[in-house]
Motif scaffolding. Structure first.
Motif, short mmCIF file in Angstrom:
data_model
loop_
_atom_site.label_atom_id
_atom_site.label_comp_id
_atom_site.label_asym_id
_atom_site.label_seq_id
_atom_site.Cartn_x
_atom_site.Cartn_y
_atom_site.Cartn_z
N VAL A 95 0.84 -1.21 0.00
CA VAL A 95 0.00 0.00 0.00
C VAL A 95 0.87 1.25 0.00
CG1 VAL A 95 -1.56 1.34 1.47
CG2 VAL A 95 -2.00 -1.10 1.07
N ILE A 96 1.84 1.30 0.90
CA ILE A 96 2.66 2.51 1.01
C ILE A 96 3.54 2.69 -0.21
CG2 ILE A 96 4.58 1.45 2.29
CD1 ILE A 96 4.63 4.10 3.96
N GLY A 133 -7.34 6.65 6.27
CA GLY A 133 -7.60 5.53 7.16
C GLY A 133 -6.97 4.21 6.75
N MET A 134 -5.82 4.28 6.04
CA MET A 134 -5.16 3.06 5.58
C MET A 134 -3.75 2.90 6.14
SD MET A 134 -7.12 1.13 3.77
CE MET A 134 -5.93 0.08 2.95
N GLU A 139 1.83 -1.83 5.02
CA GLU A 139 2.80 -2.82 4.55
C GLU A 139 2.16 -4.02 3.84
OE1 GLU A 139 5.79 -1.95 4.56
OE2 GLU A 139 5.60 -0.24 5.93
N ARG A 140 0.85 -4.01 3.70
CA ARG A 140 0.19 -5.11 3.00
C ARG A 140 0.26 -4.92 1.49
NH1 ARG A 140 -5.72 -6.41 4.85
NH2 ARG A 140 -5.25 -8.25 3.57
N SER A 143 -2.76 -6.48 -3.46
CA SER A 143 -3.48 -7.66 -3.93
C SER A 143 -4.29 -8.32 -2.83
CB SER A 143 -2.50 -8.69 -4.51
OG SER A 143 -1.55 -9.09 -3.53
N GLU A 144 -3.97 -8.04 -1.57
CA GLU A 144 -4.67 -8.65 -0.43
C GLU A 144 -5.83 -7.81 0.08
OE1 GLU A 144 -1.84 -9.42 2.61
OE2 GLU A 144 -0.67 -10.88 1.43
N LEU A 145 -6.02 -6.61 -0.46
CA LEU A 145 -7.01 -5.69 0.08
C LEU A 145 -8.41 -5.95 -0.46
CD1 LEU A 145 -5.12 -2.28 -0.18
CD2 LEU A 145 -5.21 -3.84 1.78
#
Length: 258
Positions: A95-96, A133-134, A139-140, A143-145
């Motif tokens: 994400v970041i 709000g993320m 660090e995810r 693709s997992e969100l």
């Protein structure tokens, strides 16, 4: 004083006039919805504002500076951000890292492949993720969100150039009602906190009526109505163009929230 001033905007594709003399204004701290039935000219108007389509005639001024004739990248550096109907993130990156890459692009930096992108602008990227709000999921991999969270990441990416004007194309497309409301409530908060303007297109009338400060309505390339939710709800031309004679706007709005 208006931040964005659009005057007599026109777009012709050969002999077909898609947008015909559209004029409107948008102030800082305001959320303006651009709505209309299919083929009304919404997307064409939207894409002319950020330079994706060249205008045939007319003027688009941001803080008194003309945008017509400028390429999208230059318009972005003048303070116009953009999100898209289909969320576009790099699924394999975290994400970041997605937000950091957006900041790098805005800063016109080229990062070295020997130095990971994660080492650049981390503090600013984390600040943007906190605003949407993320930050707890920084660090995810994207693709997992869940899809609603991907749209929040895209919103952070849209803020990477510190825009004074954010263009949002169908921001809640593909989202469940709860997710739609959460995203637009967040957008409304950002408009106030950052004192920026948002111009958005949207098909979900529940979202439009709940969160837009004002609305402009297009039909067949022309602006047919402008005003508050109450103004638009009771406008006879809007009733006719959207839903046909005899149908009520209230019924269509309730259908959208069902």
């Amino acid at each position: 004083m208006s931040l964005l001033v659009v005057k007599d905007l026109k777009k012709a594709f050969g002999g077909n006039i898609a947008v015909d003399g559209v004029s409107f204004e948008l102030k800082a701290g305001e959320l303006l919805a651009l709505i209309g039935p299919n083929g009304a000219g919404k997307t064409t108007t939207f894409n002319m504002v950020n330079g994706q389509l060249p205008a045939t005639a007319g003027s688009i001024q941001l803080n008194g500076r003309e945008l017509v004739g400028r390429p999208p990248r230059q318009i972005a550096h003048m303070g116009v951000g953009r999100t898209f109907q289909i969320a576009a993130t790099f699924a394999s990156l975290t994400v970041i890292e997605n937000v950091q890459l957006a900041i790098l692009a805005h800063e016109r930096k080229i990062y070295s492949f020997w130095k990971p992108a994660a080492s650049y602008y981390r503090d600013k990227a984390m600040s943007l993720l906190e605003q949407v709000g993320m930050d707890s999921q920084a660090e995810r991999p994207c693709s997992e969100l869940a899809y609603g969270d991907v749209k929040r990441v895209e919103l952070a990416i849209g803020l990477a150039n510190d825009p004074v004007l954010l263009l949002m194309d169908e921001p809640t497309a593909g989202m469940a009602p709860k997710e739609r409301n959460e995203l637009m409530a967040l957008t409304k908060k950002l408009v106030i906190d950052r004192n920026m303007a948002v111009l958005f297109t949207e098909h979900s009338m529940d979202v439009v009526f709940a969160y837009a400060d004002r609305m402009i309505v297009l039909a067949r390339g022309r602006l047919i109505a402008e005003g508050s939710a109450e103004d638009i709800r009771n406008h006879p031309k809007v009733q006719e163009v959207y839903f046909g004679t005899g149908k009520t706007f209230e019924k269509k709005q309730s259908d959208a929230t069902a």
